[in-house]
Design an enzyme around this catalytic site. Structure first.
Site, PDB file in Angstrom:
ATOM      1  N   PRO A  38       5.694 -30.610 -38.708  1.00 43.61           N
ATOM      2  CA  PRO A  38       5.823 -29.304 -39.362  1.00 43.61           C
ATOM      3  C   PRO A  38       5.337 -28.125 -38.523  1.00 43.61           C
ATOM      4  CG  PRO A  38       5.096 -30.931 -40.938  1.00 43.61           C
ATOM      5  CD  PRO A  38       5.101 -31.616 -39.597  1.00 43.61           C
ATOM      6  N   CYS A  39       6.128 -27.041 -38.560  1.00 41.08           N
ATOM      7  CA  CYS A  39       5.846 -25.858 -37.746  1.00 41.08           C
ATOM      8  C   CYS A  39       4.916 -24.831 -38.391  1.00 41.08           C
ATOM      9  CB  CYS A  39       7.162 -25.147 -37.390  1.00 41.08           C
ATOM     10  SG  CYS A  39       8.315 -26.181 -36.466  1.00 41.08           S
ATOM     11  N   PRO A  40       4.906 -24.683 -39.738  1.00 35.37           N
ATOM     12  CA  PRO A  40       4.119 -23.604 -40.337  1.00 35.37           C
ATOM     13  C   PRO A  40       2.663 -23.519 -39.900  1.00 35.37           C
ATOM     14  CG  PRO A  40       5.567 -24.547 -41.989  1.00 35.37           C
ATOM     15  CD  PRO A  40       5.695 -25.412 -40.764  1.00 35.37           C
ATOM     16  N   PRO A  41       1.973 -24.654 -39.614  1.00 34.89           N
ATOM     17  CA  PRO A  41       0.567 -24.505 -39.190  1.00 34.89           C
ATOM     18  C   PRO A  41       0.380 -23.695 -37.911  1.00 34.89           C
ATOM     19  CG  PRO A  41       1.010 -26.760 -39.875  1.00 34.89           C
ATOM     20  CD  PRO A  41       2.339 -26.064 -39.821  1.00 34.89           C
ATOM     21  N   PHE A  42       1.441 -23.560 -37.093  1.00 39.08           N
ATOM     22  CA  PHE A  42       1.311 -22.887 -35.803  1.00 39.08           C
ATOM     23  C   PHE A  42       2.186 -21.641 -35.682  1.00 39.08           C
ATOM     24  CE2 PHE A  42       0.991 -27.544 -35.307  1.00 39.08           C
ATOM     25  CZ  PHE A  42      -0.353 -27.637 -35.006  1.00 39.08           C
TER      26      PHE A  42
END
Length: 421
Positions: free
Chosen positions: A79-83
């Protein structure tokens, strides 16, 4: 050393198969693909016909990494949202983060190679310590890891789409690994890529539109189950699409008809098929996306472009076969992402700002303090003070999810099962 087709892959967070398709074209065969979204899993099954495990990649009830010991490649688009700079960049504090967890599976699966991709935000100073920890963990397991920012537009994809990719192998294999060179001398424009699709229903202004859409598109934004719909992203993205005479406020059901006005009067919208082409799927791939339009668009927008995955996958295959020349630019040691974190992680005692400044090799306490603030997001940081007032810092535990049974992530996923993407 192995031939094309001998290489196997286990892929976590596989999505709708952009990375999967690219790796297949590079010569990998899936042992398993793991995906939490039911519709994306259907897309994988009906196109690649590979074994798919549906559910949270970190759940042993979904799959057991011990069943895949010795697979050639462990891959994923976690998943991309954390970064993402579009989000809060919570990193390890974001319950969706699976990067650190995936790295921990390396000690179980013992693949010959690892390939993980994420957004450009992970390459920022904010996550330097996070990246350093990843490389240090890989080094502890006998792997040399290397990061690279790649642009999809350099691989025949008509959008910029920067992706931050990690590749890791043994030192011997990695010495033969070369990042792929751009595959096209000139970047493919949106107009050239979509002209035949825009003209397919007889639109008489298709040639004119091709000339107007004479540029590379902005990064296609898929959104999440919580935010985003079947449009081309936030306001800035829509404005960038408008400069290419594409209406980004929605996705069309069909291309412009023969009586549709010029794009200078009414800009056309992309269809699902056109969005897939923008992301790098080719007509000959005959890729069909499961679900309704919004789900289909989200699957496409969140994918890793197949041509980029193919290029990196082919470089991995070449390295594993020792077909490429041996590199001379690898020091054979862990790459240095954050000297402040490295100093803290290597010390058994608290370090002063002066000692960290020496490690930083920069005459700037402010730079050290900024890095300490970034480290504190992802790690416990114990701060103490000597009798003479000297402040000292000692690195504590990593805050991220690495498989802990009591981690808050489990409750989050259980409560948000149908909103996690």
């Amino acid at each position: 050393m192995g031939s094309r087709g001998d290489y196997t892959v286990v892929e976590v967070c596989a999505g709708a198969g952009g990375q999967s398709l690219g790796l297949h074209k590079a010569g990998f065969r899936h042992q398993l693909a793991v995906e939490i979204d039911e519709t994306a899993a259907q897309t994988l099954e009906q196109n690649l016909r590979v074994p798919v495990a549906l559910g949270d990649a970190a759940s042993r009830r979904v799959w057991d990494p011990r069943d895949y010991v010795g697979t050639t490649l462990l891959a994923g688009g976690v998943p991309c949202p954390p970064f993402s700079v579009a989000g809060k960049q919570l990193g390890s504090s974001d319950e969706r983060d699976l990067f650190a967890w995936t790295i921990e599976q390396v000690s179980i699966i013992r693949p010959r190679a690892i390939m993980l991709e994420n957004v450009r935000g992970l390459s920022s100073m904010r996550f330097a310590a996070y990246r350093q920890r990843v490389l240090d963990r890989l080094d502890a397991e006998g792997y040399v890891g290397e990061w690279k920012l790649l642009y999809a537009a350099d691989f025949g994809v008509p959008q910029l789409r920067p992706r931050f990719v990690l590749v890791a192998m043994s030192a011997e294999d990695h010495s033969h690994f070369h990042w792929p060179d751009r595959t096209t001398s000139e970047r493919l424009t949106v107009g050239e890529a979509l002209h035949s699709q825009m003209a397919s229903a007889g639109w008489r202004h298709a040639d004119e539109w091709r000339s107007l859409a004479n540029g590379v598109g902005p990064t296609l934004v898929g959104g999440s189950k919580k935010h985003g719909g079947a449009d081309l992203g936030p306001t800035r993205a829509k404005q960038a699409w408008a400069e290419l005479f594409v209406d980004g406020r929605g996705v069309a059901n069909q291309p412009p008809g023969s009586d549709a006005p010029s794009a200078t009067e009414l800009m056309p919208r992309l269809t699902i098929e056109m969005a897939a082409r923008i992301q790098g799927w080719l007509p000959e791939d005959e890729w069909a996306f499961a679900g309704r339009k919004t789900s289909q668009y989200r699957q496409i927008g969140n994918a890793f472009p197949p041509p980029v995955a193919e290029a990196v996958g082919a470089s991995i295959v070449s390295a594993l076969g020792h077909k490429a020349a041996r590199r001379s630019d690898l020091p054979g040691t862990v790459g240095l992402q954050d000297p402040v974190y490295k100093a803290l992680a290597s010390s058994t005692r608290p370090l002063s700002l002066g000692e960290l400044l020496t490690a930083q090799q920069e005459d700037s306490l402010a730079a050290v303090e900024r890095k300490l603030a970034a480290i504190k997001h992802d790690f416990e940081l114990d701060v103490s003070q000597d009798e003479d007032g000297t402040m000292r810092y000692k690195l504590g535990a990593f805050k991220g999810f690495t498989g802990q049974h009591d981690h808050s992530r489990h409750a989050f996923v259980a409560e948000n099962r149908h909103r996690v993407s």
